[in-house]
Design a protein around this motif. Structure first.
Motif, mmCIF file in Angstrom:
data_model
loop_
_atom_site.group_PDB
_atom_site.id
_atom_site.type_symbol
_atom_site.label_atom_id
_atom_site.label_comp_id
_atom_site.label_asym_id
_atom_site.label_seq_id
_atom_site.Cartn_x
_atom_site.Cartn_y
_atom_site.Cartn_z
ATOM 1 N N TYR A 140 0.839 -1.197 0.000
ATOM 2 C CA TYR A 140 0.000 0.000 0.000
ATOM 3 C C TYR A 140 0.876 1.251 0.000
ATOM 4 N N ALA A 141 1.904 1.254 0.835
ATOM 5 C CA ALA A 141 2.807 2.402 0.893
ATOM 6 C C ALA A 141 3.491 2.635 -0.451
ATOM 7 N N ALA A 142 3.856 1.563 -1.132
ATOM 8 C CA ALA A 142 4.486 1.707 -2.446
ATOM 9 C C ALA A 142 3.532 2.346 -3.447
ATOM 10 N N VAL A 143 2.247 1.987 -3.371
ATOM 11 C CA VAL A 143 1.247 2.604 -4.248
ATOM 12 C C VAL A 143 1.137 4.093 -3.953
ATOM 13 N N VAL A 144 1.029 4.451 -2.672
ATOM 14 C CA VAL A 144 0.904 5.861 -2.292
ATOM 15 C C VAL A 144 2.112 6.649 -2.774
ATOM 16 N N GLU A 145 3.296 6.092 -2.597
ATOM 17 C CA GLU A 145 4.510 6.795 -3.000
ATOM 18 C C GLU A 145 4.635 6.887 -4.513
ATOM 19 N N ASP B 143 -0.073 14.083 7.184
ATOM 20 C CA ASP B 143 -0.960 14.741 6.222
ATOM 21 C C ASP B 143 -2.126 13.847 5.830
ATOM 22 N N GLY B 144 -2.011 12.556 6.051
ATOM 23 C CA GLY B 144 -3.083 11.621 5.737
ATOM 24 C C GLY B 144 -2.779 10.262 6.324
ATOM 25 N N VAL B 145 -3.844 9.479 6.548
ATOM 26 C CA VAL B 145 -3.722 8.130 7.098
ATOM 27 C C VAL B 145 -4.484 7.168 6.196
ATOM 28 N N PHE B 146 -3.877 6.027 5.906
ATOM 29 C CA PHE B 146 -4.512 4.968 5.122
ATOM 30 C C PHE B 146 -4.695 3.733 5.986
ATOM 31 N N LEU B 147 -5.881 3.132 5.932
ATOM 32 C CA LEU B 147 -6.153 1.868 6.604
ATOM 33 C C LEU B 147 -6.245 0.770 5.551
ATOM 34 N N PRO C 133 -8.836 -0.580 -4.674
ATOM 35 C CA PRO C 133 -8.181 0.048 -5.823
ATOM 36 C C PRO C 133 -6.663 -0.105 -5.790
ATOM 37 N N GLU C 134 -6.116 -0.340 -4.601
ATOM 38 C CA GLU C 134 -4.653 -0.459 -4.469
ATOM 39 C C GLU C 134 -4.107 -1.781 -4.979
ATOM 40 N N PHE C 135 -4.966 -2.785 -5.192
ATOM 41 C CA PHE C 135 -4.488 -4.108 -5.600
ATOM 42 C C PHE C 135 -4.155 -4.136 -7.090
ATOM 43 N N SER C 136 -2.934 -4.517 -7.413
ATOM 44 C CA SER C 136 -2.626 -4.913 -8.784
ATOM 45 C C SER C 136 -3.220 -6.294 -9.031
#
Length: 287
Positions: free
Chosen positions: A31-36, A66-70, A200-203
């Motif tokens: 998930y972090a890789a997607v955000v970055e 600045d934001g939090v993802f669960l 949406p984050e899943f490839s």
């Protein structure tokens, strides 16, 4: 100054280690890789509230983001074990901090529970592979979370549970025949969450890894005839990930560019960063 995000891992240690074994990264790392990839100026920290004794940010620490993802999770919210209750309390703390909050699948469920809603198993069963014909509500048609989505679309998904009772201050943004609450904005204790029940984050490769290690369960529930049928499905997902131009596989799966095109698949996460996080950061004078 870099955007600072906190990615909250929803899984306990065993589940995230299984994911890392089959996919190469834990769900929170992925998930972090997607955000970055979407925000080149982003730096992500990861928290593990399912782990007893984990170091979690205090209120001042949450306000520094600045934001939090669960993320998603293999846990069930209604079992009520400490691994779950710690995550609900963390979601409440994020709401109170007023830091923008985004949740995928389990993440949306945590936000709903924190805000006074409820979660339970879907009476019509599991939604596996793809959430089909996601459809915007009237509110969703004008909401920035879904900007750029067509009137109906598909998205990667795998979940049994769903929001069964709505929290007091929620705006439904999308649903489908399987799951009435597929996208929503939840407001609680001064904070706001944008969340989706799908991923949406899943490839397609990550989705293949998840489905791949659940053969027995999915065969038992009738999604596949046998191990060979299951193996073919997983292999096709991996092949389509490697070659997005494989029209034969896309046709068999009934997928279009909303899933196959990475930029379109990530629409909700990009919209959250651009339409929620960056304005919030600017308001706080961090630009």
């Amino acid at each position: 100054m870099a955007l600072r995000f906190l990615v909250v891992e929803g899984n306990a240690r065993d589940a995230r280690e299984q994911h890392a074994h089959t996919f190469g990264m834990t769900p929170s790392q992925s998930y972090a890789a997607v955000v970055e990839s979407l925000a080149r100026d982003a730096v992500c920290d990861i928290a593990f509230p399912a782990d007893e004794g984990a170091n979690l940010p205090d209120p001042a620490g949450l306000e520094s983001y600045d934001g939090v993802f669960l993320t998603g999770s293999a846990l069930h919210a209604y079992h009520g074990q400490p691994e779950v209750t710690r995550q609900i309390e963390l979601a409440r703390a994020v709401f109170r901090s007023r830091t923008p909050l985004f949740g995928s699948c389990w993440g949306l469920q945590m936000g709903a529970l924190a805000a006074g809603g409820d979660v339970g198993p879907n009476p019509v069963g599991r939604e596996v592979g793809f959430a089909r014909r996601l459809t915007r509500t009237d509110n969703g048609a004008s909401h920035p979370l879904l900007a750029g989505r067509p009137a109906a679309w598909d998205a990667p998904a795998i979940h049994l549970d769903l929001v069964t009772a709505l929290p007091g201050d929620i705006t439904l943004l999308a649903g489908n025949a399987m799951t009435p609450v597929q996208a929503a904005e939840i407001r609680f204790d001064g904070g706001v969450m944008w969340g989706v029940q799908y991923h949406p984050e899943f490839s397609l490769d990550e989705l293949a890894a998840i489905i791949g290690r659940r053969a027995g369960m999915l065969i038992g529930e009738g999604f596949f005839r046998d191990e060979a049928d299951h193996g073919d499905f997983v292999a096709d997902l991996k092949a389509l990930h490697a070659e997005p131009g494989r029209r034969d596989i896309a046709w068999r799966f009934g997928l279009d560019e909303q899933v196959i095109d990475e930029a379109l698949r990530l629409t909700e996460i990009r919209n959250f960063i651009d339409a929620k996080v960056r304005p919030y950061r600017s308001e706080r004078g961090r630009a």
